[in-house]
Design a protein around this motif. Structure first.
Motif, PDB file in Angstrom:
ATOM      1  N   GLN A 176       0.834  -1.201   0.000  1.00  0.00           N
ATOM      2  CA  GLN A 176       0.000   0.000   0.000  1.00  0.00           C
ATOM      3  C   GLN A 176       0.875   1.260   0.000  1.00  0.00           C
ATOM      4  OE1 GLN A 176      -2.523   0.545   3.523  1.00  0.00           O
ATOM      5  NE2 GLN A 176      -4.238   0.786   2.102  1.00  0.00           N
ATOM      6  N   GLU A 177       1.922   1.262   0.822  1.00  0.00           N
ATOM      7  CA  GLU A 177       2.806   2.426   0.897  1.00  0.00           C
ATOM      8  C   GLU A 177       3.565   2.623  -0.416  1.00  0.00           C
ATOM      9  OE1 GLU A 177       4.861   5.774   2.345  1.00  0.00           O
ATOM     10  OE2 GLU A 177       2.924   4.855   2.760  1.00  0.00           O
ATOM     11  N   CYS A 178       4.011   1.538  -1.029  1.00  0.00           N
ATOM     12  CA  CYS A 178       4.704   1.656  -2.314  1.00  0.00           C
ATOM     13  C   CYS A 178       3.762   2.187  -3.394  1.00  0.00           C
ATOM     14  CB  CYS A 178       5.317   0.316  -2.720  1.00  0.00           C
ATOM     15  SG  CYS A 178       6.788  -0.098  -1.752  1.00  0.00           S
ATOM     16  N   ARG A 179       2.531   1.713  -3.422  1.00  0.00           N
ATOM     17  CA  ARG A 179       1.547   2.233  -4.384  1.00  0.00           C
ATOM     18  C   ARG A 179       1.322   3.726  -4.161  1.00  0.00           C
ATOM     19  NH1 ARG A 179      -1.112  -2.631  -3.893  1.00  0.00           N
ATOM     20  NH2 ARG A 179      -2.438  -1.873  -2.235  1.00  0.00           N
ATOM     21  N   ARG A 180       1.185   4.119  -2.903  1.00  0.00           N
ATOM     22  CA  ARG A 180       0.963   5.527  -2.556  1.00  0.00           C
ATOM     23  C   ARG A 180       2.118   6.396  -3.051  1.00  0.00           C
ATOM     24  NH1 ARG A 180       2.126   9.384   0.983  1.00  0.00           N
ATOM     25  NH2 ARG A 180       3.627   8.212   2.199  1.00  0.00           N
ATOM     26  N   ARG A 181       3.329   5.869  -2.971  1.00  0.00           N
ATOM     27  CA  ARG A 181       4.520   6.622  -3.366  1.00  0.00           C
ATOM     28  C   ARG A 181       4.858   6.464  -4.850  1.00  0.00           C
ATOM     29  NH1 ARG A 181       9.114   7.281   0.574  1.00  0.00           N
ATOM     30  NH2 ARG A 181       8.173   7.438   2.613  1.00  0.00           N
ATOM     31  N   GLY A 182       4.151   5.572  -5.530  1.00  0.00           N
ATOM     32  CA  GLY A 182       4.479   5.311  -6.930  1.00  0.00           C
ATOM     33  C   GLY A 182       5.771   4.521  -7.074  1.00  0.00           C
ATOM     34  N   ALA A 183       6.096   3.736  -6.052  1.00  0.00           N
ATOM     35  CA  ALA A 183       7.312   2.911  -6.053  1.00  0.00           C
ATOM     36  C   ALA A 183       6.934   1.464  -6.320  1.00  0.00           C
ATOM     37  CB  ALA A 183       8.027   3.034  -4.716  1.00  0.00           C
ATOM     38  N   ARG A 184       7.913   0.693  -6.710  1.00  0.00           N
ATOM     39  CA  ARG A 184       7.656  -0.705  -7.061  1.00  0.00           C
ATOM     40  C   ARG A 184       8.292  -1.653  -6.051  1.00  0.00           C
ATOM     41  NH1 ARG A 184      10.177  -3.798 -11.368  1.00  0.00           N
ATOM     42  NH2 ARG A 184       8.918  -5.656 -11.570  1.00  0.00           N
ATOM     43  N   LEU A 185       7.475  -2.448  -5.405  1.00  0.00           N
ATOM     44  CA  LEU A 185       7.954  -3.471  -4.483  1.00  0.00           C
ATOM     45  C   LEU A 185       8.182  -4.738  -5.310  1.00  0.00           C
ATOM     46  CD1 LEU A 185       8.571  -3.942  -1.462  1.00  0.00           C
ATOM     47  CD2 LEU A 185       6.254  -4.825  -1.227  1.00  0.00           C
ATOM     48  N   THR A 186       9.405  -4.870  -5.827  1.00  0.00           N
ATOM     49  CA  THR A 186       9.740  -6.011  -6.682  1.00  0.00           C
ATOM     50  C   THR A 186       9.701  -7.299  -5.866  1.00  0.00           C
ATOM     51  OG1 THR A 186      12.102  -5.847  -6.202  1.00  0.00           O
ATOM     52  CG2 THR A 186      11.264  -4.567  -8.104  1.00  0.00           C
ATOM     53  N   ASP A 187       9.770  -8.431  -6.567  1.00  0.00           N
ATOM     54  CA  ASP A 187       9.781  -9.726  -5.870  1.00  0.00           C
ATOM     55  C   ASP A 187      10.936  -9.809  -4.877  1.00  0.00           C
ATOM     56  OD1 ASP A 187       7.542 -10.609  -7.186  1.00  0.00           O
ATOM     57  OD2 ASP A 187       8.638 -11.793  -8.670  1.00  0.00           O
TER      58      ASP A 187
ATOM     59  N   HIS B  22      11.968   3.970   1.855  1.00  0.00           N
ATOM     60  CA  HIS B  22      10.514   4.061   1.819  1.00  0.00           C
ATOM     61  C   HIS B  22       9.875   3.822   3.192  1.00  0.00           C
ATOM     62  CE1 HIS B  22      11.464   3.896  -2.427  1.00  0.00           C
ATOM     63  NE2 HIS B  22      10.317   4.521  -2.596  1.00  0.00           N
ATOM     64  N   GLY B  23      10.717   3.815   4.233  1.00  0.00           N
ATOM     65  CA  GLY B  23      10.199   3.721   5.595  1.00  0.00           C
ATOM     66  C   GLY B  23       9.587   2.383   5.950  1.00  0.00           C
ATOM     67  N   LEU B  24      10.010   1.310   5.274  1.00  0.00           N
ATOM     68  CA  LEU B  24       9.432  -0.012   5.523  1.00  0.00           C
ATOM     69  C   LEU B  24      10.222  -0.809   6.556  1.00  0.00           C
ATOM     70  CD1 LEU B  24       8.609  -0.866   1.814  1.00  0.00           C
ATOM     71  CD2 LEU B  24       7.096   0.132   3.544  1.00  0.00           C
ATOM     72  N   ILE B  25      11.456  -0.390   6.803  1.00  0.00           N
ATOM     73  CA  ILE B  25      12.302  -1.031   7.804  1.00  0.00           C
ATOM     74  C   ILE B  25      13.093   0.050   8.535  1.00  0.00           C
ATOM     75  CG2 ILE B  25      12.527  -3.220   6.548  1.00  0.00           C
ATOM     76  CD1 ILE B  25      15.346  -2.330   5.675  1.00  0.00           C
ATOM     77  N   HIS B  26      13.689  -0.345   9.654  1.00  0.00           N
ATOM     78  CA  HIS B  26      14.605   0.519  10.404  1.00  0.00           C
ATOM     79  C   HIS B  26      15.943  -0.192  10.511  1.00  0.00           C
ATOM     80  CE1 HIS B  26      11.602   3.392  11.769  1.00  0.00           C
ATOM     81  NE2 HIS B  26      10.822   2.384  12.149  1.00  0.00           N
ATOM     82  N   ARG B  27      17.006   0.590  10.484  1.00  0.00           N
ATOM     83  CA  ARG B  27      18.341   0.044  10.716  1.00  0.00           C
ATOM     84  C   ARG B  27      18.610   0.094  12.216  1.00  0.00           C
ATOM     85  NH1 ARG B  27      23.715   1.132  11.243  1.00  0.00           N
ATOM     86  NH2 ARG B  27      25.080  -0.324  10.152  1.00  0.00           N
ATOM     87  N   VAL B  28      19.108  -1.009  12.746  1.00  0.00           N
ATOM     88  CA  VAL B  28      19.474  -1.093  14.155  1.00  0.00           C
ATOM     89  C   VAL B  28      21.001  -1.129  14.182  1.00  0.00           C
ATOM     90  CG1 VAL B  28      19.229  -2.389  16.308  1.00  0.00           C
ATOM     91  CG2 VAL B  28      17.355  -2.384  14.636  1.00  0.00           C
ATOM     92  N   ALA B  29      21.591   0.045  14.337  1.00  0.00           N
ATOM     93  CA  ALA B  29      23.044   0.187  14.202  1.00  0.00           C
ATOM     94  C   ALA B  29      23.814  -0.675  15.187  1.00  0.00           C
ATOM     95  CB  ALA B  29      23.441   1.656  14.354  1.00  0.00           C
ATOM     96  N   SER B  30      23.376  -0.734  16.429  1.00  0.00           N
ATOM     97  CA  SER B  30      24.116  -1.485  17.447  1.00  0.00           C
ATOM     98  C   SER B  30      24.136  -2.984  17.175  1.00  0.00           C
ATOM     99  CB  SER B  30      23.542  -1.221  18.840  1.00  0.00           C
ATOM    100  OG  SER B  30      22.234  -1.751  18.946  1.00  0.00           O
TER     101      SER B  30
END
Length: 167
Positions: free
Chosen positions: A23-34, A81-89
């Protein structure tokens, strides 16, 4: 995203994350590839931070040949696209339960079992922005990692302490 309980339906959790990502990718016009979708699904496979090379290994087990740049490109897309967060530690990544919702990342990390949960506290986000502004600093992005014990590990520790006290 709270810490999972014993009644947690993880398959529904993963499906909800994938649906929200679509849904977020569609909203942004981005493509969630396989490949991006599979990497996102692998990130959501557990509620623990997962590293790029572990993702690469998991892709191989799924019969998908991929090189490190493929995984890193997928992770870069998911982060952007804000779908994940990086956990640096932990040099890893966790899924974001609030895609499409601008927020800072406050990540709670259990030092005993490795589980992670996101705390989405807008007041905390704003306080950091305000405090930084008082120092003349402009915040672009923030991620706060907080270590402690999840509810299950905390209860286990309390139970062990009670048993030691009785003995």
């Amino acid at each position: 995203m709270a810490f999972p309980t014993a009644r947690h339906d993880h398959s529904a959790c993963i499906q909800a994350a994938l649906d929200a990502a679509e849904q977020e990718c569609r909203r942004r016009g981005a493509r969630l590839t396989d490949t991006r979708r599979i990497v996102l699904e692998l990130v959501w496979e557990s509620h623990r931070p997962v590293g790029a090379y572990a993702l690469l290994e998991s892709l191989g087990k799924l019969g998908r040949s991929a090189a490190p740049p493929t995984v890193y490109r997928a992770l870069d897309f998911l982060l952007a696209h804000g779908l994940i967060h990086r956990v640096a530690s932990r040099n890893g990544f966790i899924g974001c339960p609030h895609p499409g919702h601008a927020h800072g990342g406050q990540i709670l990390l259990c030092t005993q079992c490795g589980m992670a949960a996101e705390l989405d506290d807008p007041a905390l986000d704003q306080e950091i922005v305000n405090s930084a502004a008082r120092l003349g600093f402009s915040v672009n992005r923030q991620t706060i990692e907080v270590e402690g014990l999840c509810p299950v590990c905390r209860a286990q520790r309390n139970s062990e302490e009670e048993q030691n006290y009785v003995a």
